[in-house]
Design a protein around this motif. Structure first.
Motif, PDB file in Angstrom:
ATOM      1  N   PRO A 248       0.809  -1.225   0.000  1.00  0.00           N
ATOM      2  CA  PRO A 248       0.000   0.000   0.000  1.00  0.00           C
ATOM      3  C   PRO A 248       0.841   1.274   0.000  1.00  0.00           C
ATOM      4  O   PRO A 248       0.526   2.225  -0.721  1.00  0.00           O
ATOM      5  CB  PRO A 248      -0.834  -0.130   1.276  1.00  0.00           C
ATOM      6  N   ASN A 249       1.906   1.312   0.806  1.00  0.00           N
ATOM      7  CA  ASN A 249       2.707   2.539   0.867  1.00  0.00           C
ATOM      8  C   ASN A 249       3.409   2.809  -0.458  1.00  0.00           C
ATOM      9  O   ASN A 249       3.496   3.959  -0.907  1.00  0.00           O
ATOM     10  CB  ASN A 249       3.744   2.434   1.988  1.00  0.00           C
ATOM     11  N   GLY A 250       3.893   1.761  -1.107  1.00  0.00           N
ATOM     12  CA  GLY A 250       4.535   1.940  -2.399  1.00  0.00           C
ATOM     13  C   GLY A 250       3.561   2.394  -3.465  1.00  0.00           C
ATOM     14  O   GLY A 250       3.899   3.204  -4.343  1.00  0.00           O
ATOM     15  N   THR A 251       2.336   1.888  -3.387  1.00  0.00           N
ATOM     16  CA  THR A 251       1.313   2.289  -4.356  1.00  0.00           C
ATOM     17  C   THR A 251       0.946   3.756  -4.184  1.00  0.00           C
ATOM     18  O   THR A 251       0.799   4.498  -5.165  1.00  0.00           O
ATOM     19  CB  THR A 251       0.069   1.410  -4.181  1.00  0.00           C
ATOM     20  N   ALA A 252       0.796   4.205  -2.931  1.00  0.00           N
ATOM     21  CA  ALA A 252       0.496   5.611  -2.684  1.00  0.00           C
ATOM     22  C   ALA A 252       1.629   6.507  -3.171  1.00  0.00           C
ATOM     23  O   ALA A 252       1.390   7.581  -3.742  1.00  0.00           O
ATOM     24  CB  ALA A 252       0.245   5.835  -1.194  1.00  0.00           C
ATOM     25  N   ALA A 253       2.863   6.061  -2.971  1.00  0.00           N
ATOM     26  CA  ALA A 253       4.016   6.839  -3.445  1.00  0.00           C
ATOM     27  C   ALA A 253       4.011   6.938  -4.962  1.00  0.00           C
ATOM     28  O   ALA A 253       4.308   7.998  -5.535  1.00  0.00           O
ATOM     29  CB  ALA A 253       5.309   6.208  -2.944  1.00  0.00           C
ATOM     30  N   ALA A 254       3.655   5.846  -5.631  1.00  0.00           N
ATOM     31  CA  ALA A 254       3.609   5.864  -7.093  1.00  0.00           C
ATOM     32  C   ALA A 254       2.511   6.786  -7.599  1.00  0.00           C
ATOM     33  O   ALA A 254       2.700   7.514  -8.589  1.00  0.00           O
ATOM     34  CB  ALA A 254       3.384   4.438  -7.616  1.00  0.00           C
ATOM     35  N   ALA A 255       1.368   6.795  -6.926  1.00  0.00           N
ATOM     36  CA  ALA A 255       0.278   7.692  -7.319  1.00  0.00           C
ATOM     37  C   ALA A 255       0.689   9.147  -7.150  1.00  0.00           C
ATOM     38  O   ALA A 255       0.396   9.994  -8.005  1.00  0.00           O
ATOM     39  CB  ALA A 255      -0.971   7.391  -6.498  1.00  0.00           C
ATOM     40  N   ALA A 256       1.392   9.440  -6.062  1.00  0.00           N
ATOM     41  CA  ALA A 256       1.833  10.819  -5.831  1.00  0.00           C
ATOM     42  C   ALA A 256       2.819  11.270  -6.893  1.00  0.00           C
ATOM     43  O   ALA A 256       2.795  12.435  -7.318  1.00  0.00           O
ATOM     44  CB  ALA A 256       2.463  10.929  -4.444  1.00  0.00           C
ATOM     45  N   LEU A 257       3.666  10.379  -7.349  1.00  0.00           N
ATOM     46  CA  LEU A 257       4.628  10.739  -8.393  1.00  0.00           C
ATOM     47  C   LEU A 257       3.953  10.942  -9.741  1.00  0.00           C
ATOM     48  O   LEU A 257       4.369  11.790 -10.543  1.00  0.00           O
ATOM     49  CB  LEU A 257       5.705   9.657  -8.514  1.00  0.00           C
ATOM     50  N   ARG A 258       2.902  10.183 -10.025  1.00  0.00           N
ATOM     51  CA  ARG A 258       2.192  10.330 -11.302  1.00  0.00           C
ATOM     52  C   ARG A 258       1.362  11.613 -11.348  1.00  0.00           C
ATOM     53  O   ARG A 258       1.133  12.172 -12.422  1.00  0.00           O
ATOM     54  CB  ARG A 258       1.258   9.131 -11.535  1.00  0.00           C
ATOM     55  N   PHE A 259       0.916  12.072 -10.193  1.00  0.00           N
ATOM     56  CA  PHE A 259       0.032  13.223 -10.153  1.00  0.00           C
ATOM     57  C   PHE A 259       0.837  14.512 -10.190  1.00  0.00           C
ATOM     58  O   PHE A 259       1.787  14.686  -9.414  1.00  0.00           O
ATOM     59  CB  PHE A 259      -0.815  13.170  -8.885  1.00  0.00           C
ATOM     60  N   ASP A 260       0.465  15.414 -11.102  1.00  0.00           N
ATOM     61  CA  ASP A 260       1.178  16.691 -11.210  1.00  0.00           C
ATOM     62  C   ASP A 260       0.313  17.883 -10.824  1.00  0.00           C
ATOM     63  O   ASP A 260       0.689  19.036 -11.048  1.00  0.00           O
ATOM     64  CB  ASP A 260       1.736  16.878 -12.623  1.00  0.00           C
ATOM     65  N   GLY A 261      -0.852  17.616 -10.250  1.00  0.00           N
ATOM     66  CA  GLY A 261      -1.746  18.688  -9.845  1.00  0.00           C
ATOM     67  C   GLY A 261      -2.824  18.994 -10.862  1.00  0.00           C
ATOM     68  O   GLY A 261      -3.773  19.727 -10.564  1.00  0.00           O
ATOM     69  N   THR A 262      -2.712  18.424 -12.080  1.00  0.00           N
ATOM     70  CA  THR A 262      -3.685  18.719 -13.147  1.00  0.00           C
ATOM     71  C   THR A 262      -4.239  17.473 -13.822  1.00  0.00           C
ATOM     72  O   THR A 262      -5.258  17.547 -14.509  1.00  0.00           O
ATOM     73  CB  THR A 262      -3.036  19.587 -14.242  1.00  0.00           C
ATOM     74  N   ASN A 263      -3.588  16.322 -13.669  1.00  0.00           N
ATOM     75  CA  ASN A 263      -3.896  15.151 -14.493  1.00  0.00           C
ATOM     76  C   ASN A 263      -4.648  14.072 -13.726  1.00  0.00           C
ATOM     77  O   ASN A 263      -4.370  12.878 -13.881  1.00  0.00           O
ATOM     78  CB  ASN A 263      -2.607  14.571 -15.082  1.00  0.00           C
ATOM     79  N   GLU A 264      -5.623  14.456 -12.906  1.00  0.00           N
ATOM     80  CA  GLU A 264      -6.322  13.483 -12.074  1.00  0.00           C
ATOM     81  C   GLU A 264      -7.055  12.425 -12.885  1.00  0.00           C
ATOM     82  O   GLU A 264      -7.166  11.272 -12.446  1.00  0.00           O
ATOM     83  CB  GLU A 264      -7.291  14.177 -11.113  1.00  0.00           C
ATOM     84  N   LYS A 265      -7.585  12.761 -14.062  1.00  0.00           N
ATOM     85  CA  LYS A 265      -8.279  11.753 -14.868  1.00  0.00           C
ATOM     86  C   LYS A 265      -7.308  10.666 -15.313  1.00  0.00           C
ATOM     87  O   LYS A 265      -7.617   9.468 -15.239  1.00  0.00           O
ATOM     88  CB  LYS A 265      -8.955  12.382 -16.076  1.00  0.00           C
ATOM     89  N   GLU A 266      -6.135  11.065 -15.761  1.00  0.00           N
ATOM     90  CA  GLU A 266      -5.130  10.089 -16.192  1.00  0.00           C
ATOM     91  C   GLU A 266      -4.696   9.201 -15.033  1.00  0.00           C
ATOM     92  O   GLU A 266      -4.588   7.973 -15.176  1.00  0.00           O
ATOM     93  CB  GLU A 266      -3.917  10.846 -16.751  1.00  0.00           C
ATOM     94  N   VAL A 267      -4.490   9.801 -13.871  1.00  0.00           N
ATOM     95  CA  VAL A 267      -4.058   9.017 -12.707  1.00  0.00           C
ATOM     96  C   VAL A 267      -5.189   8.102 -12.246  1.00  0.00           C
ATOM     97  O   VAL A 267      -4.953   6.953 -11.864  1.00  0.00           O
ATOM     98  CB  VAL A 267      -3.596   9.946 -11.571  1.00  0.00           C
TER      99      VAL A 267
END
Length: 497
Positions: A248-267
């Motif tokens: 779970p912690n690694g998955t949350a870290a990966a989601a945070a890295l993918r998110f740039d503040g604008t691309n929530e649909k892609e994430v």
């Protein structure tokens, strides 16, 4: 049930202690655990809650609720459960409340804990290093507490749902907290059930009804639709814990890295495809709820109709009743149908904004108006450690008004929280003793064997500083995009000044 007060009131009406904690839910228990690492048997902590006993939202919640994660990972600090069940077991409401009693008992061996239940905080003032808190009981009685430190462990301020106020007299409007799915009325009725909502409460309710009443017509008005994290993926059983699943912690870290503040649909699309499950196709809403594939299949097979819309009202027209929906459409319902309000429990206008730390550093507030981490469990634990280490003024933690973000950009909330947690945990990890991190027994990665846990710890140690700027940039973009409170506190004077 009577209010349980486990301490005698002072004849003067003024209680004194080394610390006062307001809130006996999971945030308050973690604050108490952390405090016991700096206070001992010669110190006193006053624990106050508006409810009749410790347990927070679990005191009020519906009877068929269960934990969504393995029970051992829901605790304060590293206090182990006494429940003799398999480690994957999902504890029910009464078992969770028993664990809260156990937490108070264990922590009460380390420091004197005076418990006062049935009291609501009315006001707080600070002067000369003393914090004076005034509480009111349901009967109008008042109590004053004076301490050098105060922790307002409000958490998510979850409130029980009331039945929806509907116009038609031909439907039965109920909520999980006002109505028992195993009750006599439900057992005697064969009327259809309409579940309003698609989050954790809705799935718990759908699963309970479908499992207990095979063949009953069960329908759902799902709103935008919620998807869940797959419990099979995050908490594999047996030997798969050694080689399968997703930490779970690694998955949350990966989601945070993918998110740039604008691309929530892609994430969201990536997250749902990689880790998601649930009975609602193309669901877009996610708040890190957890559901097993078996539970999802049971619900899918048991639902008669799913309507992707929001309920406005149930109205009677020409002898028939219709559900009126936000889109302008409507759907007929049988007379006597059950309308179950399972809409969101979280962020429904709890407490007004307070910074997570007062200017003096003497008051810490744990809630989602000034969130510094993704869960109240973590905030109660780490903010209390930082308070006693006198580090709160030194670390430029970001605070986030989660309620405001839900109103203005709900789709970004899970990924903004992931970025917030990664950013602030990076700062915290550089500022607290290693033992503080080691005693965080609520970390979801603890499900996995030690070698896999160590992989995650090494990854975090090697990467968190260089990723910090990405997360800070993301949070700043979210702040500017939605015009919300998100950034470091404006620092006031230190407590000693």
């Amino acid at each position: 049930m009577t209010v349980r007060n486990r301490a005698e009131r002072s004849p003067s009406g003024v209680e004194t202690a080394d610390l006062c904690i307001v809130g006996a839910g999971i945030a308050g228990m973690n604050a108490l655990f952390a405090a016991t690492r700096y206070l001992g048997r010669g110190h006193k902590v006053i624990l106050v809650d508006r409810r009749i006993r410790p347990g927070g939202m679990w005191v009020d919640t519906y009877p068929y609720v269960r934990l969504h994660q393995p029970h051992g990972l829901f605790t304060a600090g590293n206090v182990a459960w006494t429940l003799d069940r398999d480690r994957s077991y999902l504890a029910n409401r009464n078992e969770v409340l028993d664990h809260f009693d156990h937490l108070v008992s264990v922590l009460g061996e380390r420091v004197r804990v005076d418990e006062h239940y049935g009291w609501t905080l009315e006001s707080t003032t600070e002067s000369g290093g003393t914090i004076r808190s005034t509480f009111r009981a349901g009967d109008g009685d008042h109590m004053v507490v004076e301490t050098p430190r105060l922790i307002k462990a409000y958490g998510l301020a979850v409130q029980p749902n009331d039945p929806l106020a509907l116009s038609s007299p031909h439907v039965r409007s109920v909520s999980p907290n006002s109505w028992d799915v195993n009750g006599e009325e439900m057992r005697a009725s064969d009327a259809p059930v309409w579940i309003i909502g698609s989050g954790k409460t809705a799935m718990d309710t759908a699963h309970a009804i479908i499992s207990r009443y095979p063949g009953r017509e069960v329908n759902m008005v799902s709103g935008a639709g919620t998807f869940f994290l797959s419990r099979d993926r995050f908490y594999p059983s047996g030997t798969r814990r050694w080689w399968g699943g997703a930490r779970p912690n690694g998955t949350a870290a990966a989601a945070a890295l993918r998110f740039d503040g604008t691309n929530e649909k892609e994430v969201t699309d990536w997250f749902r495809t990689a880790y998601g499950t649930g009975p609602i196709p193309d669901a877009t809403h996610n708040l890190y709820g957890i559901l097993s594939e078996a539970e999802s299949t049971t619900i899918v097979n048991g639902l008669n109709t799913v309507i992707h819309d929001h309920l406005v009202d149930a109205v009677a027209r020409g002898g028939a009743t219709q559900l009126r929906l936000r889109s302008g459409s409507s759907t007929p319902v049988d007379a006597g149908s059950w309308i179950v309000n399972c809409t969101g429990y979280v962020a429904r206008g709890g407490h007004p904004y307070e910074p997570y730390m007062s200017d003096t550093g003497g008051v810490v507030t744990v809630d989602d108006r000034s969130a510094v981490l993704h869960l109240p469990t973590y905030m109660g634990y780490f903010l209390t450690h930082l308070m006693f280490l006198d580090k709160l003024h030194e670390i430029p933690l970001y605070e986030l008004d989660v309620q405001e973000l839900r109103e203005k950009g709900a789709a970004t909330v899970p990924y903004t929280l992931a970025a917030l947690a990664q950013y602030n945990l990076s700062l915290i990890a550089d500022s607290v003793p290693r033992k503080v991190l080691a005693e965080a027994g609520f970390s979801l990665d603890l499900w996995y064997p030690l070698p896999r846990q160590m992989v995650g710890l090494v990854e975090f140690a090697l990467s968190h500083r260089r990723q910090r700027e990405h997360h800070r940039r993301t949070l700043d973009i979210v702040r500017d995009r939605f015009d919300i409170r998100c950034g470091p506190l404006v620092r006031g004077p230190r407590r000693s000044e």
